[in-house]
Write a protein that holds these residues in place. Structure first.
Motif, PDB file in Angstrom:
ATOM      1  N   LEU A   9      88.322   9.816 -55.689  1.00  0.00           N
ATOM      2  CA  LEU A   9      87.122  10.391 -56.246  1.00  0.00           C
ATOM      3  C   LEU A   9      87.144  10.556 -57.772  1.00  0.00           C
ATOM      4  O   LEU A   9      86.181  10.376 -58.349  1.00  0.00           O
ATOM      5  N   ALA A  10      88.328  10.775 -58.261  1.00  0.00           N
ATOM      6  CA  ALA A  10      88.368  10.717 -59.761  1.00  0.00           C
ATOM      7  C   ALA A  10      88.036   9.292 -60.180  1.00  0.00           C
ATOM      8  O   ALA A  10      87.318   9.057 -61.181  1.00  0.00           O
ATOM      9  N   LYS A  11      88.624   8.248 -59.570  1.00  0.00           N
ATOM     10  CA  LYS A  11      88.501   7.064 -59.914  1.00  0.00           C
ATOM     11  C   LYS A  11      86.857   6.517 -59.862  1.00  0.00           C
ATOM     12  O   LYS A  11      86.191   6.091 -60.514  1.00  0.00           O
ATOM     13  N   ALA A  12      86.250   6.904 -58.625  1.00  0.00           N
ATOM     14  CA  ALA A  12      84.808   6.788 -58.464  1.00  0.00           C
ATOM     15  C   ALA A  12      83.951   7.356 -59.411  1.00  0.00           C
ATOM     16  O   ALA A  12      82.939   7.014 -59.772  1.00  0.00           O
ATOM     17  N   SER A  13      84.172   8.676 -59.637  1.00  0.00           N
ATOM     18  CA  SER A  13      83.298   9.547 -60.786  1.00  0.00           C
ATOM     19  C   SER A  13      83.818   9.219 -62.125  1.00  0.00           C
ATOM     20  O   SER A  13      82.830   9.809 -63.071  1.00  0.00           O
ATOM     21  N   GLY A  14      84.949   8.640 -62.414  1.00  0.00           N
ATOM     22  CA  GLY A  14      85.252   8.349 -63.984  1.00  0.00           C
ATOM     23  C   GLY A  14      85.683   9.412 -64.628  1.00  0.00           C
ATOM     24  O   GLY A  14      85.505   9.819 -66.088  1.00  0.00           O
ATOM     25  N   THR A  34      78.873  16.544 -65.606  1.00  0.00           N
ATOM     26  CA  THR A  34      80.017  15.966 -65.055  1.00  0.00           C
ATOM     27  C   THR A  34      80.107  16.409 -63.606  1.00  0.00           C
ATOM     28  O   THR A  34      80.461  15.859 -62.832  1.00  0.00           O
ATOM     29  N   ALA A  35      79.875  17.648 -63.189  1.00  0.00           N
ATOM     30  CA  ALA A  35      79.630  17.948 -61.877  1.00  0.00           C
ATOM     31  C   ALA A  35      78.953  17.589 -61.101  1.00  0.00           C
ATOM     32  O   ALA A  35      79.443  17.042 -59.740  1.00  0.00           O
ATOM     33  N   ARG A  36      77.773  17.157 -61.389  1.00  0.00           N
ATOM     34  CA  ARG A  36      76.913  16.108 -60.614  1.00  0.00           C
ATOM     35  C   ARG A  36      77.209  14.766 -60.193  1.00  0.00           C
ATOM     36  O   ARG A  36      77.194  14.193 -59.271  1.00  0.00           O
ATOM     37  N   ARG A  37      78.096  14.308 -61.404  1.00  0.00           N
ATOM     38  CA  ARG A  37      78.501  12.744 -61.012  1.00  0.00           C
ATOM     39  C   ARG A  37      79.647  12.984 -60.232  1.00  0.00           C
ATOM     40  O   ARG A  37      79.657  11.960 -59.219  1.00  0.00           O
ATOM     41  N   VAL A  38      80.461  13.828 -60.025  1.00  0.00           N
ATOM     42  CA  VAL A  38      81.494  14.023 -59.267  1.00  0.00           C
ATOM     43  C   VAL A  38      80.856  14.294 -57.694  1.00  0.00           C
ATOM     44  O   VAL A  38      81.244  13.496 -56.741  1.00  0.00           O
ATOM     45  N   TYR A  39      80.031  14.923 -57.645  1.00  0.00           N
ATOM     46  CA  TYR A  39      79.315  15.424 -56.368  1.00  0.00           C
ATOM     47  C   TYR A  39      78.693  13.987 -55.941  1.00  0.00           C
ATOM     48  O   TYR A  39      78.827  13.714 -54.625  1.00  0.00           O
ATOM     49  N   GLU A  40      77.982  13.227 -56.457  1.00  0.00           N
ATOM     50  CA  GLU A  40      77.461  12.185 -56.175  1.00  0.00           C
ATOM     51  C   GLU A  40      78.302  11.006 -55.798  1.00  0.00           C
ATOM     52  O   GLU A  40      78.178  10.259 -54.771  1.00  0.00           O
ATOM     53  N   ALA A  41      79.568  10.842 -56.518  1.00  0.00           N
ATOM     54  CA  ALA A  41      80.417   9.968 -56.121  1.00  0.00           C
ATOM     55  C   ALA A  41      81.184  10.392 -54.911  1.00  0.00           C
ATOM     56  O   ALA A  41      81.632   9.471 -54.170  1.00  0.00           O
ATOM     57  N   ALA A  42      81.338  11.678 -54.741  1.00  0.00           N
ATOM     58  CA  ALA A  42      81.969  12.108 -53.286  1.00  0.00           C
ATOM     59  C   ALA A  42      80.937  11.597 -52.185  1.00  0.00           C
ATOM     60  O   ALA A  42      81.422  11.557 -51.068  1.00  0.00           O
ATOM     61  N   GLN A  43      79.890  11.817 -52.269  1.00  0.00           N
ATOM     62  CA  GLN A  43      78.863  11.506 -51.137  1.00  0.00           C
ATOM     63  C   GLN A  43      79.115   9.933 -50.883  1.00  0.00           C
ATOM     64  O   GLN A  43      78.948   9.491 -49.974  1.00  0.00           O
TER      65      GLN A  43
END
Length: 342
Positions: A9-14, A34-43
């Motif tokens: 997830l860290a890699k996917a969201s940068g 940043t939080a939104r980017r993490v959420y979108e990457a998790a999806q």
């Protein structure tokens, strides 16, 4: 396939693993972007804690309770409708949407009003698919007085108490059905249409459009008396067989509302595939198979993803009391399906 890890997830969201941990556990504030980017990457990668991430990302946003009352829970179209509503609610990023979706098994005034009031009692706004009964009108007016806006879906109501209508232009749908029959017929002849009920204003408008097209542009065709099928496959099946028996020279027909499965089965039973020009509504497993087998010439569809997105946006605006931003009618372009594009 292995389950995605926090490192994935860290890699996917940068971002760093530490940042992911802060978002998940809420120990320290993280920038909203940043939080939104993490959420979108998790999806995107299917991270197992995507639900928790959504809660963390959207916990400070306003929360709205929106109610939806649909028809006939066993029909494939309404099952798809419910899924699209849930998906559209989940996709909202400016608020937390609690979508409460319910169905009425019977289209009687009593059943509809009872279900409408039950859903409205736990909602801030309601969207409803229903015939235009006086009792339903009275219930909508009552809810408006209580500050609960009601939207009509697919088929409008005559009452001005409803907040807005979202769906296709039903008169144009009817004219389009007539156009394909008139243009596809090898010769003029008899045509017919089925409506579920004249209480469904959407069905009535489709019938009006169907008849007006033939009156204005193809007067050499004979439009038979409209048939009532109560949106049920069983009645439609028997009515189609009766129609074919009485009018063996029938050119084609249009099922304005539900019950198309009965018409499809009757055409198959009489082995009339390719000999009748039948038009139905919505792309379902049954209509898709009928298009492929040349049982049906065209299916006219409601763009459910676009409709649900527009609907939820309008319901949010109505809850926020921005009535000027909510149009009285919102027409979406309908979809056309034939055998070559399914």
């Amino acid at each position: 396939m292995r389950r995605p890890t926090i490192a994935d997830l860290a890699k996917a969201s940068g971002v760093s693993v530490a940042t992911i941990d802060r978002v998940l556990n809420g120990r320290h504030r993280v920038r909203e972007e940043t939080a939104r980017r993490v959420y979108e990457a998790a999806q995107e990668i299917g991270y197992h804690a995507v639900g928790l991430l959504r809660q963390r990302v959207f916990e400070d946003l306003p929360q709205y309770r929106l109610g939806f009352v649909l028809q006939k829970p066993v029909q494939a179209f309404y099952q798809a409708f419910a899924r699209e509503i849930a998906a559209a609610a989940q996709a909202v990023t400016t608020a937390r949407i609690n979508a409460q979706i319910d169905f009425v098994a019977a289209s009687t005034p009593t059943a509809i009003v009872e279900k409408l009031k039950t859903v409205a009692s736990r909602s801030q706004a309601v969207a409803l698919v229903a015939p235009d009964y006086p009792a339903v009108t009275a219930a909508i007016e009552e809810l408006k007085e209580k500050g609960i806006p009601v939207f009509s879906l697919l088929s409008d109501f005559s009452t001005t108490a409803r907040q807005g209508y979202i769906g296709v232009d039903n008169r144009k749908v009817g004219r389009t059905a007539a156009w394909i029959i008139a243009r596809s017929a090898r010769r003029p002849g008899k045509v017919a249409c089925f409506v579920g009920s004249h209480r469904f204003l959407g069905h009535e408008l489709r019938e009006i459009g169907f008849r007006s097209y033939f009156r204005e542009n193809a007067a050499e065709f004979e439009v038979l008396d409209t048939l009532i099928n109560l949106d049920t496959p069983e009645i439609t099946h028997e009515a189609t067989l009766d129609l074919l028996q009485k009018h063996p020279d029938l050119i084609g027909f249009y099922v304005c509302g539900g019950g198309m499965e009965g018409a499809i089965s009757a055409i198959r039973e009489e082995r009339l595939s390719g000999k009748l020009i039948a038009v139905v509504n919505e792309l379902t497993p049954e209509s898709r198979a009928a298009l492929a087998d040349d049982v049906v010439a065209m299916a006219i569809g409601t763009p459910l993803p676009a409709l649900c997105k527009e609907l939820i946006n309008l319901m949010i605006k109505s809850v926020e009391s921005d009535e000027a931003a909510v149009p009285g009618q919102s027409f979406l372009p309908f979809e056309i399906f034939v055998s070559e594009n399914i």
